[in-house]
Design a protein around this motif. Structure first.
Motif, PDB file in Angstrom:
ATOM      1  N   GLY B 203      11.923 -25.227 -59.019  1.00  0.00           N
ATOM      2  CA  GLY B 203      11.691 -23.947 -58.205  1.00  0.00           C
ATOM      3  C   GLY B 203      11.275 -22.713 -59.030  1.00  0.00           C
ATOM      4  N   VAL B 204      11.684 -22.816 -60.093  1.00  0.00           N
ATOM      5  CA  VAL B 204      11.307 -21.476 -60.863  1.00  0.00           C
ATOM      6  C   VAL B 204       9.694 -21.613 -61.097  1.00  0.00           C
ATOM      7  CG1 VAL B 204      11.653 -20.217 -63.071  1.00  0.00           C
ATOM      8  CG2 VAL B 204      13.454 -21.334 -62.021  1.00  0.00           C
ATOM      9  N   PRO B 205       8.920 -20.335 -60.788  1.00  0.00           N
ATOM     10  CA  PRO B 205       7.591 -20.210 -60.820  1.00  0.00           C
ATOM     11  C   PRO B 205       7.249 -20.023 -62.427  1.00  0.00           C
ATOM     12  CG  PRO B 205       8.347 -18.707 -59.264  1.00  0.00           C
ATOM     13  CD  PRO B 205       9.579 -19.267 -59.824  1.00  0.00           C
ATOM     14  N   ILE B 206       5.984 -20.894 -62.742  1.00  0.00           N
ATOM     15  CA  ILE B 206       5.634 -20.847 -63.990  1.00  0.00           C
ATOM     16  C   ILE B 206       4.464 -20.009 -64.076  1.00  0.00           C
ATOM     17  CG2 ILE B 206       4.963 -22.241 -66.026  1.00  0.00           C
ATOM     18  CD1 ILE B 206       6.624 -24.498 -65.207  1.00  0.00           C
ATOM     19  N   VAL B 207       4.386 -18.906 -64.862  1.00  0.00           N
ATOM     20  CA  VAL B 207       3.115 -18.265 -65.258  1.00  0.00           C
ATOM     21  C   VAL B 207       2.272 -18.422 -66.533  1.00  0.00           C
ATOM     22  CG1 VAL B 207       2.405 -15.800 -65.396  1.00  0.00           C
ATOM     23  CG2 VAL B 207       4.172 -16.348 -63.876  1.00  0.00           C
TER      24      VAL B 207
END
Lengths: 406, 406
Positions: B203-207
């Protein structure tokens, strides 16, 4: 169907036409810049070739517009819309630092002169960015409308006594030429429609969006401005680069202001000081837009007799077109949008063809004569002929003839 | 002295070389786009011609990189540096809106993987933008370093067990290829140096900053990313346009988030939703950079056998150069900066010539052979050969031969 360049009269509102000799040189530079065997888009932006390009552009711009030495010239990205935010952010940081020791720092007013779509958008952005950092907290600023012609549907300009500036605004903002309806502050500072510099309280910075009239004539009272900015895509070059002329004492460390509190966060790329300290090369700049702009500046200086020659040519173009329009209006064939001569734009000339189906007919007939991009902005309709620097008097005369004969 | 293009081998770190057929077509388009009689920089960005260019570019990019439908593709301005700020601002606004009803909204952590100069700068910008809106108030976020190779002077990559992600970060950030020292996450996701997607809490967005390896090969686990961005000036086109690939559910109204409080002000131009809603035409885009990018994409797809063909060619180039370097290192003639093969960049190959005055000699000898821009970044010195897509295997072989003979 295929057309040659000389069959076309491009009256685009921007991106606008560019001078043929500039484009020919740019096409060559694209493949091989100055015999380096490398195209201009493939050169290092930190190498000596590009350094000469950007420094030459700055020097020629300073010469053309007589920019005083106490102003920095920045080549930024993001267009005028990005400057709506950046001028607010930098000038609030400046204000905060001026009041660094003020324990009760109060959000300043920021005064907008709203004369059309672009200054409206700039004002709205100031309103957005003023939103307090927490509900109930103080806003970052208090945007005000110091004058507006909205009741007149933005078809004229305010007169001097219609301005209501606040005494201690963080800045006063105006847009010199509004492209959609075609109103432009007159160059004659004695005109009743001139921007009232003398009414702005002393010490209040003045910001001007010059995007669509930049380089079309001298800038009146340039030394009275704090910031002047302009997207390239009208009279300077291809879109992608935006010129920001900013008084050097306003170049402040926004991080220091943020630490004091009471100002919005400033993205590093929006900080004018960062750009200035790095001679506009903080990161990779839009090299091609800058290169073509440099070629245009050289061309304006050497082939168009500088800003006096350009202003003269633009005055002649405007005169030819408005004369034809006024005559046609007198004959009941059309309606010129801006009545007041002193408020009329020399860059964007707007009118409405009377009679059902006649506008379509006008556009189609124009199209057949090689006239392009005469359709008015989608928000207002009608006809708009933009007469930027690269539009020739011959093109304008051809359009004037067509109007007379229509 | 004057050089032809074929006398030159341009190993620039960016702006990088562009394919000759693309430049020839662009030079033609500059004067007369597709028989319109109008150059590509003079077309309306809202007209049908430019619409076809930008939509074609997006379609080809989606095809080349297999971008899933639930991602928007944005053409933005300002380079990677602007994205350092924009990803922070948009993802904090997203986070705030996810917690819209949370009366005790706490500043989230944001996790940075710091493997070189560019990810360091991105991290520093997150620190700047986190500064609380008033002294003593809560910061907007808490930037953390989840892993770093700074102790190794950024000459390698972290191994999987060296990452320390926080469980509820607003996002995790990494830079896929660091141009200065030349480290690149391996494409093989089984490598011990691969980016550890599986360790990032669900669920943690990856950039990912893909600026310098974008389009050099497929993007591993593209669907695991929230945002991927890339400045054009390496493998895509001229500087001035930056591609942002963003998962559509992350496109949020930042003004709404600002009204909730606890997030920094977001300049309108930095809001991804605004760009997406306006199909990247919220204001005038950098048309020429987009046009040349469109030509490059067409060329990669049709003349370079798509992303598989490009990846194969880049692998061959890297192999040829690193083999020559490893051999020369074994002979004590030079030192390759990145030892670990899985961490070596295929785009930026860095090495140091041993012996007093030998580096200068190497560069001068190279210059005479037509090699250009081999000097390492001013912050680290040494030699850097950048092998972007438009650098041919023949150029690389010529450099490899020179290294062997030196």
């Amino acid at each position: 169907m295929s057309f040659a360049r000389d069959q076309i009269h491009n009256f685009a509102a921007g991106p606008s036409p560019l001078p043929q000799p500039v484009l020919e040189k740019a096409a060559q530079g694209l493949l091989n810049y100055d015999g380096t065997g490398i195209g201009v888009c493939e050169l290092s932006h930190r190498g000596k070739e590009f350094k000469a390009i950007i420094e030459g552009a700055e020097a020629n711009l300073r010469k053309l517009l007589e920019i005083p030495d106490n102003y920095a010239v920045l080549f930024s990205q993001g267009g005028g819309t990005t400057q709506f935010s950046s001028v607010f952010l930098n000038l609030l940081a400046y204000r905060r630092l001026q009041h660094a020791n003020d324990a009760d720092y109060a959000p300043p007013t920021v005064d907008y002169v709203v004369t059309g779509s672009w200054s409206s958008k700039a004002y709205q952005e100031a309103v957005r960015l003023s939103i307090p950092p927490a509900p109930g907290a103080k806003p970052f600023a208090e945007p005000r409308i110091a004058a507006t012609t909205k009741p007149a549907k933005f078809t004229t300009l305010p007169k001097a006594d219609e301005y209501d500036f606040s005494p201690e605004a963080a800045y006063v903002y105006y847009c010199e030429n509004e492209t959609i309806n075609g109103v432009e502050f007159p160059a004659d500072t004695q005109s009743p429609y001139a921007f009232p510099f003398d009414r702005v309280p002393e010490g209040v910075p003045i910001v001007a969006d010059y995007s669509s009239s930049f380089l079309s004539r001298p800038i009146p009272k340039i030394e009275r401005h704090a910031i002047i900015y302009a997207g390239a895509q009208k009279n300077l070059g291809p879109p992608g680069v935006t010129i920001v002329i900013v008084r050097k004492d306003l170049l402040v460390d926004t991080t220091e202001a943020m630490k004091l509190g009471g100002v919005p966060a400033v993205p590093i790329q929006s900080e004018f000081k960062t750009l200035a300290d790095n001679k506009s090369l903080y990161n990779t700049p839009p090299v091609f837009s800058i290169y073509v702009s440099a070629l245009v500046l050289e061309y304006l200086l050497n082939e168009r007799n500088g800003i006096a020659g350009i202003a003269e040519a633009n005055a002649a173009k405007g005169e030819a077109l408005y004369a034809a329009l006024d005559e046609a209006e007198a004959n009941g064939k059309l309606r010129v949008v801006v009545k007041e001569k002193d408020a009329r734009s020399l860059m964007n000339v707007t009118f409405v063809i009377e009679g059902e189906g006649r506008e379509k007919e006008f556009l189609e007939g124009g199209e057949a004569r090689g006239f392009r991009q005469l359709k008015g902005h989608r928000s207002v309709g009608g006809i708009r002929a933009s007469l930027y620097n690269a539009v020739t008097l011959d093109s304008v005369k051809a359009l004037a003839e067509y109007i007379k004969s229509f």
